[in-house]
Design a protein around this motif. Structure first.
Motif, PDB file in Angstrom:
ATOM      1  N   UNK A 180       0.840  -1.208   0.000  1.00  0.00           N
ATOM      2  CA  UNK A 180       0.000   0.000   0.000  1.00  0.00           C
ATOM      3  C   UNK A 180       0.870   1.251   0.000  1.00  0.00           C
ATOM      4  N   UNK A 181       1.999   1.174   0.711  1.00  0.00           N
ATOM      5  CA  UNK A 181       2.893   2.334   0.744  1.00  0.00           C
ATOM      6  C   UNK A 181       3.467   2.573  -0.647  1.00  0.00           C
ATOM      7  N   UNK A 182       3.896   1.501  -1.260  1.00  0.00           N
ATOM      8  CA  UNK A 182       4.467   1.681  -2.597  1.00  0.00           C
ATOM      9  C   UNK A 182       3.424   2.228  -3.572  1.00  0.00           C
ATOM     10  N   UNK A 183       2.205   1.711  -3.458  1.00  0.00           N
ATOM     11  CA  UNK A 183       1.164   2.208  -4.351  1.00  0.00           C
ATOM     12  C   UNK A 183       0.925   3.710  -4.140  1.00  0.00           C
ATOM     13  N   UNK A 184       0.914   4.110  -2.864  1.00  0.00           N
ATOM     14  CA  UNK A 184       0.701   5.532  -2.560  1.00  0.00           C
ATOM     15  C   UNK A 184       1.842   6.378  -3.116  1.00  0.00           C
ATOM     16  N   UNK A 185       3.082   5.861  -2.995  1.00  0.00           N
ATOM     17  CA  UNK A 185       4.234   6.609  -3.530  1.00  0.00           C
ATOM     18  C   UNK A 185       4.110   6.732  -5.039  1.00  0.00           C
ATOM     19  N   UNK A 186       3.786   5.607  -5.694  1.00  0.00           N
ATOM     20  CA  UNK A 186       3.699   5.619  -7.158  1.00  0.00           C
ATOM     21  C   UNK A 186       2.567   6.538  -7.638  1.00  0.00           C
ATOM     22  N   UNK A 187       1.462   6.569  -6.898  1.00  0.00           N
ATOM     23  CA  UNK A 187       0.366   7.471  -7.278  1.00  0.00           C
ATOM     24  C   UNK A 187       0.750   8.935  -7.080  1.00  0.00           C
ATOM     25  N   UNK A 188       1.442   9.175  -5.980  1.00  0.00           N
ATOM     26  CA  UNK A 188       1.826  10.553  -5.666  1.00  0.00           C
ATOM     27  C   UNK A 188       2.711  11.132  -6.774  1.00  0.00           C
ATOM     28  N   UNK A 189       3.609  10.298  -7.291  1.00  0.00           N
ATOM     29  CA  UNK A 189       4.524  10.779  -8.333  1.00  0.00           C
ATOM     30  C   UNK A 189       4.197  10.092  -9.674  1.00  0.00           C
ATOM     31  N   UNK A 190       2.913   9.991  -9.945  1.00  0.00           N
ATOM     32  CA  UNK A 190       2.458   9.198 -11.094  1.00  0.00           C
ATOM     33  C   UNK A 190       3.098   9.634 -12.406  1.00  0.00           C
ATOM     34  N   UNK A 191       3.327  10.938 -12.552  1.00  0.00           N
ATOM     35  CA  UNK A 191       3.811  11.414 -13.849  1.00  0.00           C
ATOM     36  C   UNK A 191       5.330  11.553 -13.872  1.00  0.00           C
TER      37      UNK A 191
END
Lengths: 623, 349
Positions: A180-191
Motif C-alpha cells: 500500500x505504501x508503494x502504491x501511494x508513492x507511485x500514485x503521488x509521483x504518477x507522472x
C-alpha cells in the motif's frame, strides 16, 4: 507542545482536570488501528507529500483515517505539524493526545516530546537525543541525514527525500502493508517515474534501517481492515469546487485569502478541464478581483444579469463585503459567497480554524438585514450545499452564504463518493419576453405568489416593459424611488416574510433522537466529527444517552425548535468564544426554550476534539 | 368641388430602428435646474437615438451621488443598476461577464470615481472592460452639500471661502496610463463636441473614459470656482475638433489627412479628429499625457479625444467566452455529465 490544548475554554465552567486519553500500553498489549501520529517539521520542507503518502497508505489498508495539517502563516522555516489519526471505530475528529511523534524539527523537538503521554512513541533525528527528556516514552532515534545522503546523491533534493525516510520508518514500526505504501508513492509521483523511484528508495532505506536497528517496544500497530472500500479522500474546498461546477456556476470572482483560495484554485483546474467547449471557448469566467469589495460587486453584477455567480473568501473578506451584502439583500440579487472560516478577529490566526463568523454574517450590513447561511458538516455537504446554495440564491433572490471552515476546507476527509445531482437547476422566478406580453408587464418587487418572492427580468430581455431600475435606495413594488413611509415599510415587511419562506426551503437539520434522553446536543459544521465521538464517550464512559441535532442552515427550520422544546437541557457546541450560534438560537426562540440552552465552546484555533466536548458536558451535567 | 385634402399629421421622426426619441427618454429629473448632468443626460439620449441603439440592449450602471442618480432620467427602457458608492466598476464587470452581448454605460461622479471609487476605477481601466464610463465632473460633492472632491483644482474656492490646496487627480491622464482605449474630456455645455464624442464612444469596443466637466449650479458655479460655466467658457481649449461618421450613414466627407486623424472604429464608422493643437497625436499615449500635463501648467482645460486605440483586446476578448451570454446558458452546457463526476471521484480514491 505547540499544538496541544493549552487553553480550552467553556462558558462559565472551569476545567476540573486537563483531558487525557492516555493509552498506557506495553509491547505485549497491542493497540491496533486506534492511535494518532504527529509529524513535526518546518514548513517549506516538502513534508506534505510524505504525509499524504502515509495517509493514503492507511486508507489503502482499509483503515478509517483522517489527516490534519497544522501550519503557520508563513512560507518557510516555521514549525508545522501534520496529524494522522487511524480509528478502527471510524472516528475522524482530531484526537487530543498524540500517540506517535515523528520529531524532525530541532526547534520544537523538546517541547514536542515533553507533551507526549507516558507510553507514547517518538521517532526522531538521532542527533537530537530526545531520550534524555523522556524515559517513559518509546524512543526510536534515526540518523535521517545519513540515510538520506546514502540514497540521494543530489544534495539539493535531500530536504525533500528525507521526509520519505520517516515514511519508511513509520511503515516498519507500525507493521504497515508495504504494498500500500508503494502504491501511494507511485500514485503521488504518477507522472514522474524518476521521482517515484528516488522516493521509493528513500522509503525503503527507512524501512530497512528500522527493521535492522530498531526494536519495537510500543503497542501501536496497524492491521488491514475493510472500512474504506468505495470511499474517497478529499478536502472540503475541493469538494465545494466540484459542487460549484456541477451547480452550473458561470461567473467566479475571488481575491486570494487563506484558507479559501483553494476553492477557486481547484475550480479553475476543473473548469478548464470540463467546461471548455470543443471550439476552445469557455462557458465560464473566473476573475481575480482587486479586492473582496470588487469580488462581491462582480458577483452581484453578474447575479443581477442572470449568471450563477460566486466568490470564496474568509473572515476579513467577509468584513469588506458588508456594504454590498446589504445591497444584495435589499435589491434582491442572487449570489453565492463561500466563507471558509479562520480564526479572527482582524488577521487573527489565518491558518487556524474557527466557526466565529456566524453572527457577523447573519446580519452583515447596515440597516435591517439578515442572510441565509448554509452550514456544511462534511466534505460531501460542501459538494451538495454548493448546489443547494445556487438553487436557493436564485429561488430566493438574495445572497446565500456557505460557511465552511479551515478544518473542513483544507484537511483531507474520507467520504462516500458524491452523488450526481438528480434535480435540474432551479433558476427561480425569471420572466421572459413572452411572459411579459402575456402579463402586460410586471412589478419587480410585488409579491404575486404569496411566498414573498417577486419576479424579475434579466437585462437584454427583448420587451419594452422588461426593464426596471435596480437601486439600494428606498423603492416601491414597481422598483420606483420612494421615501414614502408605507411603501418602504411594505418592502421591508415582505423581505422579512421572504426570510420565513427561506426557513422552509433551506436544508433541514439532521436529528438523531432516541426519545429517551433529556439531554440534547446541537452542533454544526466541522464540529460534527467530534460530537459523534463525544456521544459515544458520554454513553460508554458516563452512561449518559444524548440526542443530537446538527444544524445545516439559518434561518432555522421549525424542527430546531421542536427539538429544543423536547429536551430538558440542550448543549450548543461551537468553535468560537462568544457562543454565536447559541445567541442566534436565543434570538429565534421563545423564553421557555432559551432557558434550556447551554454552551460548549472551543476556540484555541485547533479543531475541536471529542474529549474536550465530553468533559465540558460532564462538568455541566455534574457527572 | 371634388377635392379631398389629406390632413395627415407629419409622421413622427424615427431613427434607423423606427424608434422615436421618446423611446430613449427616462423619468423626470430631480436634479437642480441648470445642472450640467441634465445636459449630459440629454446628449446621451441624442447619441443613443441617433446611433440607433436598441434600448433593451443597454445596461446603465452607476454608483452614488447626484451623477449616479441621473441614469433614472434617460433611457427608461434600458436596464439600470444604481449600486453603492464607488463600486460601480465591479458591478459593471460582473454584469458584462454574465452577458457580454450587452452594451454597458456607467455614469459616475468625481467623488464616486476619484475618491471612494479609485480602487475599482483603476482596475476597470486596466482590464479595458468594454463599456462607456462617464464622469460627471463638478469638483464637489453635491448630495452632501458642497465639499471639495479630488478633482478640484488648486486654488478653487468654495462658497464658504474654503480654498482647495491639494492637487487635482487628472482622470484622463490616469485612464490613458492605465489602459483605457478611448479617453476624452468634454464640457456639458459643449453640445456638439459631447454628442460627437458619445457617438464615437458607442462605436468603440473597449473602455471609453469620458470626463465631462458638468458645473454644479448650487455648490460650485460661483466666482473663484474652476468648474463653473463661466470658467469653462473662458478656459475650455479643444485639442481637436471631433467629428463622427456612423457606419450606417453612407456619406463621404472629405478630410485633409495632413490636419485630421481618421480613426476607423470596429463597427466601420469613422472618428475624424481635426488637429487644433500643435503636436496632437491621439494614437500616442505619451504625447497625450504630456499635453494634458502641459495644459495644467497653462491653466487651460483641454477637451476633445486625447487617445484612441482600436486594436487592444478587451477583457471579454481575453476571457475567450462562448458567444451566448453566460448567464442564460442552458443546463446542458453548464452541468457536466455524470461520467465527469465519476472520473473526478475515481481520482480521489
Amino acid at each position: 507542545m505547540a499544538t496541544g490544548d493549552a487553553v480550552l475554554s467553556m462558558t462559565s465552567v472551569p476545567i476540573a482536570q486537563p483531558g487525557s486519553e492516555m493509552q498506557q500500553g506495553t509491547a505485549t498489549t497491542r493497540i491496533v488501528n486506534d492511535f494518532s501520529i504527529q509529524v513535526a517539521t518546518v514548513n517549506g520542507s516538502g513534508s506534505q507529500s510524505a504525509n499524504s503518502i502515509l495517509l493514503k497508505s492507511l486508507f489503502g489498508m482499509g483503515i478509517p483515517v483522517s489527516g490534519k495539517n497544522l501550519f503557520p502563516s508563513n512560507i518557510a522555516g516555521l514549525p508545522t505539524w501534520y496529524t494522522i489519526r487511524a480509528s478502527k471505530d471510524g472516528y475522524v475528529a482530531r484526537k487530543k493526545d498524540i500517540d506517535i511523534l515523528v520529531a524532525l524539527n530541532a526547534e520544537t523537538a523538546k517541547e514536542d516530546i515533553l507533551s507526549l503521554h507516558p507510553g507514547a512513541a517518538a521517532i526522531y533525528e538521532a542527533s537530537l537525543d530526545l531520550k534524555q527528556y523522556r524515559e517513559d516514552v518509546s524512543c526510536y532515534p534515526v540518523p535521517f541525514d545519513k540515510l538520506t545522503a546514502a540514497v540521494c546523491p543530489e544534495s539539493k533534493l535531500r530536504k525533500l527525500v528525507r521526509n520519505m525516510v520517516y515514511v519508511g520508518v513509520v511503515a516498519k514500526l507500525l507493521e504497515m502493508d508495504v504494498t500500500e505504501v508503494e502504491r501511494a508513492v507511485r500514485n503521488q509521483f504518477a507522472k514522474k517515474q524518476k521521482a517515484a523511484d528516488l522516493n521509493w528508495s528513500a522509503v525503503n532505506a527507512g524501512y530497512e534501517y528500522a527493521g535492522e536497528t530498531l526494536t519495537k517496544h510500543d503497542p501501536y500497530c496497524l492491521e488491514r481492515m475493510n472500512a474504506t472500500a468505495g470511499k474517497i479522500i478529499i478536502d472540503g474546498n475541493d469538494a465545494a469546487a466540484v459542487g460549484c461546477m456541477f451547480a452550473g456556476v458561470t461567473v467566479v470572482t475571488w481575491y486570494p485569502i487563506t484558507p479559501s483560495s483553494s476553492v477557486v484554485e481547484n475550480l479553475i483546474d476543473l473548469m478548464k478541464r470540463y467546461r471548455v467547449e470543443p471550439d476552445g471557448k469557455a462557458t465560464f469566467a473566473i476573475v481575480q478581483a482587486e479586492d473582496e469589495l470588487a469580488a462581491v460587486g462582480m458577483v452581484l453584477g453578474a447575479g443581477w444579469a442572470g449568471a450563477r455567480s460566486m466568490t470564496a473568501t474568509s473572515g476579513p473578506g467577509i468584513s469588506l463585503m458588508a456594504e454590498f451584502a446589504g445591497l444584495g439583500y435589499f435589491a434582491e440579487i442572487p449570489g453565492v459567497i463561500f466563507d471558509v472560516q479562520r480564526t479572527g478577529p482582524s488577521t487573527g490566526m489565518p491558518t487556524r480554524t474557527s466557526q466565529a463568523d456566524i453572527l457577523s454574517i447573519a446580519f452583515i450590513s447596515h440597516g435591517d438585514t439578515k442572510h441565509v447561511m448554509l452550514l456544511p458538516g462534511s466534505v460531501k455537504e460542501c459538494y451538495e450545499f454548493a448546489g443547494a446554495a445556487f438553487d436557493l440564491t436564485e429561488r430566493l433572490q438574495t445572497p446565500v452564504f456557505v460557511l465552511s471552515d479551515l478544518d473542513l476546507g483544507m484537511n483531507n476527509w474520507m467520504s462516500e463518493p458524491f452523488d450526481y445531482p438528480e434535480k435540474p437547476l432551479d433558476r427561480g422566478k425569471v420572466l421572459t419576453a413572452e411572459d411579459l406580453t402575456r402579463l402586460g408587464g410586471f412589478a419587480r418587487y410585488k409579491d404575486v405568489d404569496g411566498d414573498a418572492i417577486p419576479y424579475r427580468t434579466l437585462p437584454g430581455t427583448d420587451h419594452p416593459l422588461a426593464a426596471y431600475f435596480t437601486r439600494g435606495s428606498g423603492h416601491n413594488d414597481k422598483a420606483l424611488y420612494t421615501e414614502k413611509p408605507n411603501e418602504y415599510q411594505e418592502i421591508m415587511e415582505r423581505l422579512a416574510s421572504k426570510f420565513e419562506t427561506a426557513r422552509t426551503l433551506v436544508p433541514a437539520p439532521v436529528v438523531v433522537q432516541t426519545g429517551k434522553s433529556e439531554v440534547g446536543l446541537i452542533g454544526f459544521g466541522s464540529s460534527d466529527f467530534a460530537i459523534v465521538e463525544c456521544r459515544d464517550q458520554l454513553k460508554n464512559e458516563y452512561g449518559l444517552e444524548t440526542d443530537y441535532l446538527r444544524l445545516r442552515a439559518y434561518p432555522f427550520s421549525p424542527a430546531v425548535h421542536e427539538y429544543i422544546a423536547s429536551h430538558e437541557r440542550v448543549y450548543v457546541i461551537e468553535q468560537n468564544r462568544d457562543a454565536q450560534m447559541l445567541s442566534l438560537l436565543k434570538l429565534d426562540s421563545p423564553a421557555a426554550e432559551i432557558t434550556k440552552l447551554h454552551s460548549v465552546l472551543h476556540f484555541n484555533g485547533l479543531p475541536v476534539d471529542a474529549r474536550s466536548v465530553t468533559e465540558a458536558v460532564v462538568v455541566q451535567e455534574g457527572l | 368641388m371634388a377635392t379631398t385634402t389629406v390632413t395627415n399629421a407629419p409622421a413622427p421622426k424615427t431613427n434607423r430602428l423606427g424608434l422615436q426619441v421618446l423611446d430613449y427618454r427616462g423619468g423626470k429629473t430631480t436634479l437642480c435646474a441648470g445642472c450640467g448632468h441634465n445636459s449630459i443626460s440629454e446628449r446621451i439620449i441624442d447619441a443613443m437615438y441617433e446611433m440607433g441603439v436598441q434600448p433593451e440592449r443597454l445596461m446603465k450602471l452607476s454608483g452614488i451621488g447626484c451623477s449616479s442618480k441621473s441614469p433614472a432620467y434617460f433611457m427608461g427602457r434600458s436596464f439600470s443598476f444604481n449600486s453603492v458608492h464607488g463600486r460601480m466598476p465591479s458591478v459593471a464587470t460582473g454584469a458584462l461577464l454574465s452577458n457580454h452581448t450587452m452594451m454597458a454605460l456607467g455614469v459616475s461622479g468625481d467623488g464616486d470615481t476619484a475618491s471612494i471609487g479609485m480602487g475599482q476605477f483603476v482596475h476597470l481601466l486596466r482590464r479595458n472592460l468594454p463599456m462607456i464610463y462617464i464622469i460627471e465632473d463638478n469638483g464637489v460633492y453635491g448630495l452632501t452639500k458642497g465639499q471639495f472632491s479630488a478633482t478640484a483644482d488648486v486654488g478653487s474656492k468654495l462658497k464658504t471661502g474654503v480654498i482647495n490646496d491639494l492637487p487635482p487627480i487628472d482622470t484622463c491622464s490616469l485612464a490613458i496610463q492605465l489602459g483605457a482605449t478611448f479617453v476624452g474630456r468634454s464640457f456639458s455645455g459643449d453640445k456638439k463636441q459631447l454628442l460627437a464624442m458619445l457617438k464615437a464612444a458607442i462605436a468603440h469596443k473597449g473602455t471609453v473614459m469620458l470626463d465631462v466637466i458638468s458645473p454644479c449650479v448650487t455648490f460650485n458655479d460661483h466666482e473663484g470656482s474652476t468648474k463653473s460655466y463661466k470658467y469653462m467658457q473662458e478656459h475650455e481649449e479643444a485639442i481637436a475638433e471631433v467629428g463622427f461618421v456612423p457606419s450606417f450613414e453612407d456619406i463621404a466627407v472629405d478630410y485633409d489627412p495632413g490636419t485630421t486623424y481618421n480613426v476607423t472604429m470596429h463597427d466601420g464608422s469613422h472618428l475624424r479628429l481635426r488637429k487644433l493643437h500643435e503636436g496632437y497625436n491621439p494614437t500616442d499615449r505619451v504625447t497625450a499625457v504630456t499635453q494634458l500635463m502641459q495644459s495644467h501648467a497653462t491653466g487651460e482645460v483641454l477637451t476633445g479625444v486625447f487617445y484612441v486605440n482600436t486594436e487592444k483586446p478587451t477583457f471579454i476578448d481575453q476571457l475567450n467566452l462562448v458567444d451566448a451570454p453566460l448567464g442564460t446558458l442552458p443546463q446542458e452546457r453548464t452541468r457536466p455529465a455524470k461520467a465527469v463526476l465519476d472520473e473526478i471521484m475515481s481520482k480521489h480514491r
